[in-house]
Scaffold this active site. Structure first.
Site, PDB file in Angstrom:
ATOM      1  N   HIS A  56      -6.497  -1.035   6.701  1.00  0.00           N
ATOM      2  CA  HIS A  56      -6.510  -1.876   7.903  1.00  0.00           C
ATOM      3  C   HIS A  56      -7.868  -1.855   8.626  1.00  0.00           C
ATOM      4  O   HIS A  56      -8.408  -2.901   8.978  1.00  0.00           O
ATOM      5  CB  HIS A  56      -5.428  -1.434   8.896  1.00  0.00           C
ATOM      6  CG  HIS A  56      -4.060  -1.334   8.293  1.00  0.00           C
ATOM      7  ND1 HIS A  56      -3.619  -2.177   7.303  1.00  0.00           N
ATOM      8  CD2 HIS A  56      -3.016  -0.505   8.556  1.00  0.00           C
ATOM      9  CE1 HIS A  56      -2.368  -1.857   6.982  1.00  0.00           C
ATOM     10  NE2 HIS A  56      -1.987  -0.841   7.731  1.00  0.00           N
ATOM     11  N   LYS A  80      -0.737   2.387  22.502  1.00  0.00           N
ATOM     12  CA  LYS A  80      -0.725   1.559  21.289  1.00  0.00           C
ATOM     13  C   LYS A  80      -1.722   0.435  21.527  1.00  0.00           C
ATOM     14  O   LYS A  80      -1.547  -0.395  22.418  1.00  0.00           O
ATOM     15  CB  LYS A  80       0.688   0.990  21.077  1.00  0.00           C
ATOM     16  CG  LYS A  80       0.781  -0.130  20.049  1.00  0.00           C
ATOM     17  CD  LYS A  80       0.986   0.404  18.667  1.00  0.00           C
ATOM     18  CE  LYS A  80       1.114  -0.728  17.657  1.00  0.00           C
ATOM     19  NZ  LYS A  80       0.944  -0.305  16.280  1.00  0.00           N
ATOM     20  N   LYS A 128      -1.855 -10.674  10.631  1.00  0.00           N
ATOM     21  CA  LYS A 128      -1.757 -10.779  12.095  1.00  0.00           C
ATOM     22  C   LYS A 128      -2.569 -11.980  12.561  1.00  0.00           C
ATOM     23  O   LYS A 128      -3.707 -12.170  12.138  1.00  0.00           O
ATOM     24  CB  LYS A 128      -2.281  -9.498  12.772  1.00  0.00           C
ATOM     25  CG  LYS A 128      -1.374  -8.292  12.554  1.00  0.00           C
ATOM     26  CD  LYS A 128      -1.917  -7.074  13.281  1.00  0.00           C
ATOM     27  CE  LYS A 128      -1.197  -5.803  12.875  1.00  0.00           C
ATOM     28  NZ  LYS A 128       0.059  -5.566  13.560  1.00  0.00           N
ATOM     29  N   LYS A 182      -2.176   8.883  15.449  1.00  0.00           N
ATOM     30  CA  LYS A 182      -0.796   8.872  15.939  1.00  0.00           C
ATOM     31  C   LYS A 182      -0.746   9.666  17.241  1.00  0.00           C
ATOM     32  O   LYS A 182      -1.608  10.518  17.484  1.00  0.00           O
ATOM     33  CB  LYS A 182       0.128   9.554  14.935  1.00  0.00           C
ATOM     34  CG  LYS A 182       0.110   8.927  13.542  1.00  0.00           C
ATOM     35  CD  LYS A 182       0.994   7.713  13.468  1.00  0.00           C
ATOM     36  CE  LYS A 182       1.061   7.161  12.067  1.00  0.00           C
ATOM     37  NZ  LYS A 182       1.531   5.788  12.032  1.00  0.00           N
ATOM     38  N   GLU A 211      -2.081   4.652  18.107  1.00  0.00           N
ATOM     39  CA  GLU A 211      -0.625   4.485  18.154  1.00  0.00           C
ATOM     40  C   GLU A 211      -0.018   5.607  18.983  1.00  0.00           C
ATOM     41  O   GLU A 211      -0.572   6.710  19.044  1.00  0.00           O
ATOM     42  CB  GLU A 211      -0.040   4.572  16.747  1.00  0.00           C
ATOM     43  CG  GLU A 211      -0.497   3.461  15.835  1.00  0.00           C
ATOM     44  CD  GLU A 211       0.216   3.542  14.508  1.00  0.00           C
ATOM     45  OE1 GLU A 211       1.323   3.015  14.393  1.00  0.00           O
ATOM     46  OE2 GLU A 211      -0.335   4.179  13.592  1.00  0.00           O
ATOM     47  N   LYS A 222       0.833  -1.187   0.000  1.00  0.00           N
ATOM     48  CA  LYS A 222       0.000   0.000   0.000  1.00  0.00           C
ATOM     49  C   LYS A 222       0.880   1.254   0.000  1.00  0.00           C
ATOM     50  O   LYS A 222       2.051   1.119   0.361  1.00  0.00           O
ATOM     51  CB  LYS A 222      -0.968  -0.027   1.180  1.00  0.00           C
ATOM     52  CG  LYS A 222      -0.314   0.231   2.542  1.00  0.00           C
ATOM     53  CD  LYS A 222      -1.322   0.093   3.620  1.00  0.00           C
ATOM     54  CE  LYS A 222      -1.454   1.320   4.464  1.00  0.00           C
ATOM     55  NZ  LYS A 222      -0.283   1.888   5.105  1.00  0.00           N
TER      56      LYS A 222
HETATM   57  C1  BG6 Z   1       1.097   0.922   8.450  1.00  0.00           C
HETATM   58  C2  BG6 Z   1       0.931   2.424   8.454  1.00  0.00           C
HETATM   59  O1  BG6 Z   1       0.375   0.351   7.398  1.00  0.00           O
HETATM   60  O2  BG6 Z   1       0.624   0.410   9.694  1.00  0.00           O
HETATM   61  C3  BG6 Z   1       1.663   3.035   9.622  1.00  0.00           C
HETATM   62  O3  BG6 Z   1       1.446   2.939   7.234  1.00  0.00           O
HETATM   63  C4  BG6 Z   1       1.247   2.402  10.919  1.00  0.00           C
HETATM   64  O4  BG6 Z   1       1.452   4.434   9.680  1.00  0.00           O
HETATM   65  C5  BG6 Z   1       1.331   0.879  10.823  1.00  0.00           C
HETATM   66  O5  BG6 Z   1       2.108   2.862  11.939  1.00  0.00           O
HETATM   67  C6  BG6 Z   1       0.722   0.237  12.049  1.00  0.00           C
HETATM   68  O6  BG6 Z   1       0.975  -1.121  12.006  1.00  0.00           O
HETATM   69  P1  BG6 Z   1       0.989  -1.984  13.334  1.00  0.00           P
HETATM   70  O7  BG6 Z   1       1.191  -3.372  12.854  1.00  0.00           O
HETATM   71  O8  BG6 Z   1       2.121  -1.470  14.167  1.00  0.00           O
HETATM   72  O9  BG6 Z   1      -0.331  -1.748  13.997  1.00  0.00           O
END
Ligand code: BG6
Length: 498
Positions: free
Chosen positions: A249, A350, A190, A345, A224, A156
């Protein structure tokens, strides 16, 4: 000896375009190393790293070693590192230079190299077409179903709106058959995300209540704490939270949590059901008291830079670093059930979770105890909640009411929980390990099909239109986004900020 349940017999030549980039170093190489170390790869697999910088000779192995020491979840030892490096070669060249592909062709013609080719495009979106064009001109793409295969993995963003997503699909389909295209959405790799379907469809007790009669609302959060690390400012300023996280996602999580049961477990059946769900997903109508979109942007404080002060971000940027939406699913099962999504963000924690909040019982027979620290209050009965914890503390929890031991008849909320760490000792595999393995063995179930991508962008276009005149609201780093996001919720619902 293979320690994974899966072992690929078929030899593969894995060519990474953009082999010195951040994704290769953080995700691809560690995943390939773990697969190698666990004996999942065929003994004669080969990795060719294609990039412009000078990493020829032993330099490439040194770069890989550095990446592994920093990012591998599998312990790195000298012997296996050297053994892994013996499968690697570096191909120096400019991605737009025909001569580099002629050279690559010569390398690939070596009969010692596996004839099945997996091209991994870890490159900027505008380079996809030129690279595909060069591969085609150099006759490096074999048609499907004729001897050794060619597959292409695409990262992506798959566009920035419907129009560009369609253009990208058309470009890819000019050179490849859909069956050769593997669009990565790493959330699908995942373990906990894969478990959503098992949990829903390998049990009988949840499906009967997964509908508008019993469910009050669904909420999905992917928060996050990070900001613009690894020099991501320029990319993120162009895409923002909606395109970076929601369009792929979060929509994939909604699709898995709400789709109908597939007729079987084939890639086709599962993706058909996801597409139907995504096509029924709509932005809910806004009202003056309850808007359906809230965008935010993190400001700074003494410890943390504001988004606008981040490296390679426009100082007057209006890009959202937080997005919350109220959606609805217009189908028989889910009509009128609000679906709340949020991501951002620099938030408090998280955490990624899917919350299915059920309705309260029709009659309130009991009083409920809600305690905060030592202070307990009697309140109304709490509704049941089913929580899929995608990460961290991976697991599934069902909150139910139970009688509190006491002389009074009052109930308290308790958790029935299943946590991965409590049940299995082994660490969960990284998403990329699973996805690379699947691409090598030709299983596209966990990759996004072109019609899914277009269905996702179709919804995003309506959100972009609805939010065209809104500026993101500021929120302080460490908050759960702007307080205004609470106004999205209907009928007294609350975000689960835990
Ligand atoms: C990515 C995004 O696809 O997913 C990022 O581009 C993001 O911005 C990341 O931080 C998050 O992935 P995960 O697996 O850490 O939740």
């Amino acid at each position: 000896m293979a320690t994974l349940e899966v072992h690929i017999e078929e030899p593969v030549t894995f060519v990474i375009f953009g082999a010195t980039g951040d994704l290769t170093r953080r995700k691809l190489v560690p995943a390939l190393y773990t697969l190698f170390k666990e004996g999942a790869l065929a003994s004669d697999f080969t990795i060719i790293g294609f990039a412009r910088r000078d990493y020829e000779g032993t330099k490439f192995c040194n770069l890989i070693a550095e990446s592994l020491h920093e990012h591998s979840r599998t312990p790195v030892d000298e012997d296996s590192l050297q053994a892994f490096c013996s499968h690697l070669t570096y191909h120096r060249g400019d991605l737009s230079d025909a001569a580099a592909y002629a050279e690559l062709k010569k390398k690939l013609a070596d009969s010692a190299l596996p004839a099945n080719r997996l091209f991994y495009l870890s490159i900027m979106p505008h380079l996809i077409e030129p690279v595909m064009d060069q591969l085609k001109t150099a006759e490096l793409i074999t048609p499907p179903g004729t001897g050794p295969w060619t597959r292409v993995v695409v990262e992506k963003p798959f566009g920035r709106d419907m129009k560009s997503a369609q253009a990208l699909n058309e470009t890819l389909l000019k050179y490849l058959d859909e069956t050769q295209i593997y669009r990565i959405d790493h959330y699908l790799g995942k373990e906990t995300v894969q478990n959503i379907l098992s949990f829903r469809f390998a049990n009988t007790i949840f499906e009967p209540v997964f509908n508008r009669t019993y469910v009050d609302h669904i909420q999905i959060t992917a928060s996050e704490t990070v900001g613009m690390e690894s020099g991501r400012g320029a990319y993120y300023d162009e895409y923002g939270a909606l395109r970076d996280m929601v369009a792929n996602h979060l929509f994939q999580l909604v699709a898995l949590a709400a789709m109908e049961a597939p007729e079987g477990l084939s890639a086709r059946s599962i993706r058909n059901e996801k597409v139907k769900l995504l096509q029924a997903l709509k932005l809910a109508p806004s009202t003056p008291e309850h808007p359906s979109v809230c965008f935010g942007q993190y400001s700074g404080n003494t410890d943390t830079k504001a988004f606008r002060d981040e490296d390679r971000v426009d100082p007057s940027s209006t890009t959202e670093t937080f997005a919350a939406l109220r959606m609805e699913i217009s189908n028989w099962r889910w009509a009128d059930v609000p679906v709340y999504l949020r991501t951002g963000k620099r938030m408090a924690k998280k955490s990624t979770e899917i919350v299915i909040q059920f309705k309260t019982p029709p009659l309130s027979l009991f009083q409920h105890v809600a305690c905060k620290g030592d202070v307990c209050d009697l309140t109304g009965v709490k509704p049941n909640t089913l929580i899929f914890r995608i990460q961290p503390d991976e697991g599934i929890f069902l909150q139910v009411s139970a009688k509190r031991p006491s002389m009074q008849l009052v109930v308290e909320s308790v958790n029935m929980d299943f946590s991965y760490s409590g049940r299995w000792e082994k660490a969960l595999p990284e998403a990329y390990e699973r996805l690379l393995l699947d691409a090598m063995r030709g299983d596209s179930t966990l990759f996004t099909r072109s019609d899914e991508v277009e269905a996702e962008w179709n919804v995003i276009d309506t959100v972009l239109a609805a939010a065209a005149d809104t500026k993101p609201l500021p929120y302080t780093p460490g908050a759960w986004g702007p307080a205004e996001a609470n106004a999205l919720l209907l009928n007294g619902a609350q975000w689960r900020n835990e």
